[in-house]
Design an enzyme around this catalytic site. Structure first.
Site, short mmCIF file in Angstrom:
data_model
loop_
_atom_site.label_atom_id
_atom_site.label_comp_id
_atom_site.label_asym_id
_atom_site.label_seq_id
_atom_site.Cartn_x
_atom_site.Cartn_y
_atom_site.Cartn_z
N CYS A 128 55.32 56.35 15.14
CA CYS A 128 56.73 56.11 15.43
C CYS A 128 57.57 57.33 15.03
O CYS A 128 57.45 58.37 15.65
CB CYS A 128 57.20 54.84 14.75
SG CYS A 128 58.84 54.29 15.32
N ASP A 175 55.88 48.12 24.74
CA ASP A 175 56.79 48.87 23.87
C ASP A 175 58.06 49.21 24.63
O ASP A 175 58.07 50.09 25.49
CB ASP A 175 56.10 50.15 23.38
CG ASP A 175 56.88 50.87 22.30
OD1 ASP A 175 58.10 50.66 22.20
OD2 ASP A 175 56.26 51.65 21.55
N HIS A 206 55.35 47.87 20.40
CA HIS A 206 55.63 48.94 19.45
C HIS A 206 54.96 48.63 18.10
O HIS A 206 54.88 47.48 17.69
CB HIS A 206 57.14 49.08 19.26
CG HIS A 206 57.54 50.27 18.44
ND1 HIS A 206 57.34 51.56 18.88
CD2 HIS A 206 58.09 50.36 17.21
CE1 HIS A 206 57.77 52.39 17.95
NE2 HIS A 206 58.23 51.69 16.93
#
Length: 239
Positions: A128, A175, A206
């Site tokens: 991320c 995501d 995600h």
């Protein structure tokens, strides 16, 4: 981001200072009687910081024969909240222009100074926020030979990816934040004839590598094996 513990060899760990950054260094716990240096991997955390989950990933790399340096990007600032805001702003603006690049350069300098580490075989992995910085580092510092990006944001302009090292991308099909980035990463890297492998996992969202609510064990296990294979190809351990 705790993942299944599949450490293959005993490991040794230490809390270290890499320039301005506090970091966690994990290495194989063996006598290394051959004198061969180990390849290295920099591990960059999510917004949650350098926690036990990230340390576990570093240990897993050490179990595979790598020296793994898990950095704490929040340790270069005096106030953690301000540091987080600056880093997030840097990603939204352009990861390449974030102060994190200088901090990560210092982490590489630290690894360069270790007599038992071969930084001509240096990789980076990030998740991320860390994925965004890992991809930026793959462009910014040409010493990085291979990158594994988990749902990271592309640097701007995307033409800078012409300088990127071989890059593996792992994204979830559900995501909502980064799916477009996955397609763009593959498209731009191929445009510049740079080695790239992007896989989009059906049914994963995600942070699917994270063992929270979004965790998808099969996707996480597959992405880990792809990462190991990618690093074996682009920063191979010497026999």
């Amino acid at each position: 981001m705790t993942v299944e513990n599949t450490i293959q060899k005993p490991v040794k760990t230490a809390e270290v200072q890499a320039g301005k950054l506090k970091a966690y260094l994990a290495q194989p716990d063996d006598p290394n009687q051959t004198g061969e240096k180990r390849p290295a991997v920099i591990v960059i955390h999510e917004i949650f910081g350098l926690n036990e989950d990230i340390r576990e990933i570093a240990r897993r790399f050490a179990g595979e024969g790598y020296a793994a340096l898990a950095v704490d990007l929040y340790s270069s600032g005096n106030i953690r909240a301000i540091c987080i805001l600056k880093l997030v702003y840097g990603i939204l603006r352009n990861p390449l222009k974030s102060f994190a690049m200088n901090d990560l350069d210092q982490a590489i300098t630290f690894l360069n100074a270790q007599s038992d580490i071969d930084t001509s075989q240096l990789g980076v992995i990030g998740f991320c926020m860390g994925g965004s910085f890992a991809l930026a580092l793959a462009v910014h510092n040409q010493q990085v030979r291979g990158a594994s990006i988990f749902y990271g944001r592309l640097p701007a302009p995307t033409s800078t990816l012409e300088k990127a090292c071989p890059t593996l991308g792992s994204y979830g099909a559900d995501d909502k934040f980064f799916l477009k980035q996955a397609h763009q990463l593959e498209e731009v890297m191929k445009q510049y004839n740079r080695p790239v492998d992007v896989k989009i996992y059906p049914g994963a969202g995600h942070s699917f590598f994270n063992k929270g609510k979004a965790h998808r064990p099969e996707a996480a296990a597959d992405a880990w094996q792809r990462t190991l294979g990618w690093f074996r190809e682009y920063l191979p351990k010497k026999a």
